[in-house]
Design an enzyme around this catalytic site. Structure first.
Site, PDB file in Angstrom:
ATOM      1  N   ASP A 172      -0.119  -2.361  -3.763  1.00 21.42           N
ATOM      2  CA  ASP A 172      -1.523  -2.533  -3.411  1.00 21.42           C
ATOM      3  C   ASP A 172      -2.350  -3.085  -4.572  1.00 21.42           C
ATOM      4  O   ASP A 172      -3.431  -2.584  -4.885  1.00 21.42           O
ATOM      5  CB  ASP A 172      -2.144  -1.226  -2.910  1.00 21.42           C
ATOM      6  N   HIS A 197      -5.324  -4.686  -0.524  1.00 21.32           N
ATOM      7  CA  HIS A 197      -5.951  -4.524   0.790  1.00 21.32           C
ATOM      8  C   HIS A 197      -7.377  -5.064   0.820  1.00 21.32           C
ATOM      9  O   HIS A 197      -7.919  -5.317   1.895  1.00 21.32           O
ATOM     10  CB  HIS A 197      -5.904  -3.053   1.241  1.00 21.32           C
ATOM     11  N   GLY A 213      22.504  -2.624 -13.282  1.00 22.45           N
ATOM     12  CA  GLY A 213      23.831  -2.693 -12.678  1.00 22.45           C
ATOM     13  C   GLY A 213      24.413  -1.363 -12.254  1.00 22.45           C
ATOM     14  O   GLY A 213      25.604  -1.091 -12.487  1.00 22.45           O
ATOM     15  N   GLY A 226     -15.550   0.628  -0.663  1.00 20.31           N
ATOM     16  CA  GLY A 226     -16.163  -0.392  -1.497  1.00 20.31           C
ATOM     17  C   GLY A 226     -15.776  -0.255  -2.952  1.00 20.31           C
ATOM     18  O   GLY A 226     -15.898  -1.189  -3.740  1.00 20.31           O
ATOM     19  N   ASN A 227     -15.270   0.948  -3.345  1.00 18.02           N
ATOM     20  CA  ASN A 227     -14.798   1.160  -4.711  1.00 18.02           C
ATOM     21  C   ASN A 227     -13.402   0.580  -4.941  1.00 18.02           C
ATOM     22  O   ASN A 227     -12.952   0.496  -6.088  1.00 18.02           O
ATOM     23  CB  ASN A 227     -14.750   2.653  -5.047  1.00 18.02           C
ATOM     24  N   SER A 228     -12.707   0.209  -3.875  1.00 13.81           N
ATOM     25  CA  SER A 228     -11.342  -0.286  -4.023  1.00 13.81           C
ATOM     26  C   SER A 228     -11.270  -1.423  -5.026  1.00 13.81           C
ATOM     27  O   SER A 228     -12.028  -2.387  -4.963  1.00 13.81           O
ATOM     28  CB  SER A 228     -10.811  -0.793  -2.676  1.00 13.81           C
ATOM     29  N   ILE A 263      21.950   4.754  -7.752  1.00 18.65           N
ATOM     30  CA  ILE A 263      21.744   6.192  -7.971  1.00 18.65           C
ATOM     31  C   ILE A 263      21.316   6.859  -6.673  1.00 18.65           C
ATOM     32  O   ILE A 263      20.772   6.213  -5.774  1.00 18.65           O
ATOM     33  CB  ILE A 263      20.690   6.450  -9.064  1.00 18.65           C
TER      34      ILE A 263
END
Length: 489
Positions: free
Chosen positions: A158, A114, A287, A229-231, A290
């Protein structure tokens, strides 16, 4: 009182032209410098002093590998006429900032998808070589600004992989996810609100947190303060290993409230390898299909338990059938990990990055059985084409992609092609002025009904159009033909 929970990606978005008011910060800080600022403190046996010394050593190790990501893009801007109800939307240039870290010395950088979404241009800011968190380097304006290209993106997880060409950079190691423990000390490095080289400290609140019970995505939860801003920045343990990529916060105010979430190191490791090699994610198959066991299903099938995961289909001729798997088997564990719920099992299968057989324990007729199941990774004839792309010669900047022309040699080796011409998309790149819905390994066949046989022909077709012109591409994706449409900005 009504409470609203907001999941906030920690990306900082601002418009071009906003003037920073931080210019006086250096003066204020300098005016308060103590006379002995340059003196080295004497060694101490105090445990708190030793702790500070350990953190100091950690920051010196980590900071050279942490970058700020600067993204230029186009998007809607605030318009005063909107307050009058005119309903107009103004599109203009925007600047976003985020964080990232070097994961490979050859210039590969991990950040969040992002952060670079819709990017027209991506640049990274590297700290000075001697960045160590001290007052001297904090006040230094010495940084390195470099252009980066987007190697690959997975919006589902992300994560994005960037590349700075022609540079050798110090890389951070990834932590072993299975060894991460609740209560472990961690540090968040990054650029919150655009403030480069910011460090916060906290604990691992939970080693595996599912925000959505129906989603297979798992995060490391931390109380280390994380803000916009830490992303994309690293969440690091005391050994300087990356525990996760700081991705979003859950907040009632929009700011940090001690609920931060990071993509785990195990996810990062798999995504990095596959984006670097293929430009996209590829999953292993065994293959079988579930499902979640419900109370009604357990009663109707007379199952020995009313929870867990059941095998609903075994594909004829597939690895699971060859290993002895049967419909109705109940999964007990996968590679030693409990198979208690469908999201966790799907997560482990999705991010498995080993060539060894999957060790599956199942419950059948009241008895546990161990099965060793081979994996199959879907491969494409087009995978080897990515190494042929030159970042400059093969760039179509208006569409934000690196492409390779299909020549007779490629056409002869790629059995899945529907026609012996076109442009193979090998990677997304910064530079597009609009969102173009293309993916790595797509084959562009035509542009508004005009056959495309060369990169220059594609560039000419794009540049001949004026902004606002609708575009429809015919592409081949996963062996099938389809149309994708967009409007040039």
């Amino acid at each position: 009182m009504e409470w609203h929970t907001v999941m906030t990606p920690t990306r900082r978005l601002t418009s071009f032209g906003i003037i920073s008011f931080l210019s006086c910060a250096a003066f204020v800080a300098l005016s308060g410098l103590p006379a002995d600022a340059g003196q080295k403190p004497a060694p101490s046996q105090d445990p708190f002093v030793r702790m500070n010394e350990s953190i100091d050593a950690l920051t010196k190790k980590v900071w050279p590998s942490v970058v700020q990501v600067l993204v230029s893009s186009y998007g809607p801007r605030e318009d005063s006429s909107a307050d009058r109800g005119d309903g107009n939307v103004t599109v203009g240039r925007q600047q976003a900032t985020g964080s990232g870290f070097v994961i490979d010395p050859d210039g590969y950088i991990i950040t969040n998808a992002h952060v670079v979404s819709g990017a027209r241009r991506v640049q990274i800011v590297l700290p000075a070589d001697n960045a160590d968190g001290t007052l001297k380097t904090a006040l230094s304006g010495r940084t390195y600004l470099m252009t980066a290209r987007i190697v690959g993106i997975t919006t589902e997880l992300d994560l994005a992989l960037l590349k700075v060409d022609g540079q050798k950079l110090p890389a951070l190691p990834l932590a072993t996810y299975s060894q991460v423990r609740q209560g472990e000390t961690v540090f968040a490095f990054g650029s919150p609100i655009g403030m480069r080289n910011s460090l916060t400290h906290g604990l691992v609140s939970a080693v595996a947190r599912q925000i959505d019970p129906d989603s297979p995505l798992i995060y490391v939860q931390t109380d280390a303060p994380i803000n916009p801003g830490n992303s994309g920045g690293p969440l690091v343990n005391i050994r300087g290993e990356v525990v996760g990529v700081n991705t979003f916060i859950v907040s009632q105010s929009g700011g940090n409230e001690g609920l931060g979430f990071a993509v785990p190191s195990a996810t990062i490791r798999t995504v990095f390898r596959q984006l670097k090699e293929y430009g996209q994610l590829r999953r292993q198959e065994v293959g079988m299909s579930i499902q979640t066991i419900t109370a009604e299903m357990a009663k109707g099938l007379s199952l020995p338990r009313n929870y867990g995961v059941i095998v609903s289909d075994v594909w004829p001729g597939g690895p699971a059938e060859k290993a002895g798997m049967k419909v109705g088997d109940i999964l007990v564990s996968v590679d030693g990990q409990p198979a208690d719920n469908l999201p966790t099992v799907n997560y482990n299968f999705r991010l498995r990055d080993s060539t060894e057989n999957v060790q599956i324990v199942v419950l059948r007729s009241g008895k546990e059985m161990s099965l060793s199941v081979a994996t199959v990774e879907q491969r494409s004839d087009l995978d080897s084409v990515s190494s042929m792309a030159d970042p400059e010669k093969n760039l179509v900047p208006e569409l934000g992609l690196l492409g390779v022309e299909i020549d007779p040699r490629i056409a002869a080796g790629a059995t899945g092609l529907r026609a012996p011409y076109g442009i193979i998309v090998v990677a997304r790149a910064a530079g597009a002025t609009t969102e173009v819905p293309l993916q790595p390994r797509d084959v562009i066949r035509s542009f508004n009904n005009r056959d495309i046989t060369s990169l220059q022909g594609l560039r000419d077709a794009v540049r001949a159009l004026t902004p606002g012109t609708p575009v429809t591409l015919q592409i081949q994706r996963d062996g099938r033909l389809m149309y994708v449409s967009f409007t040039l900005d």
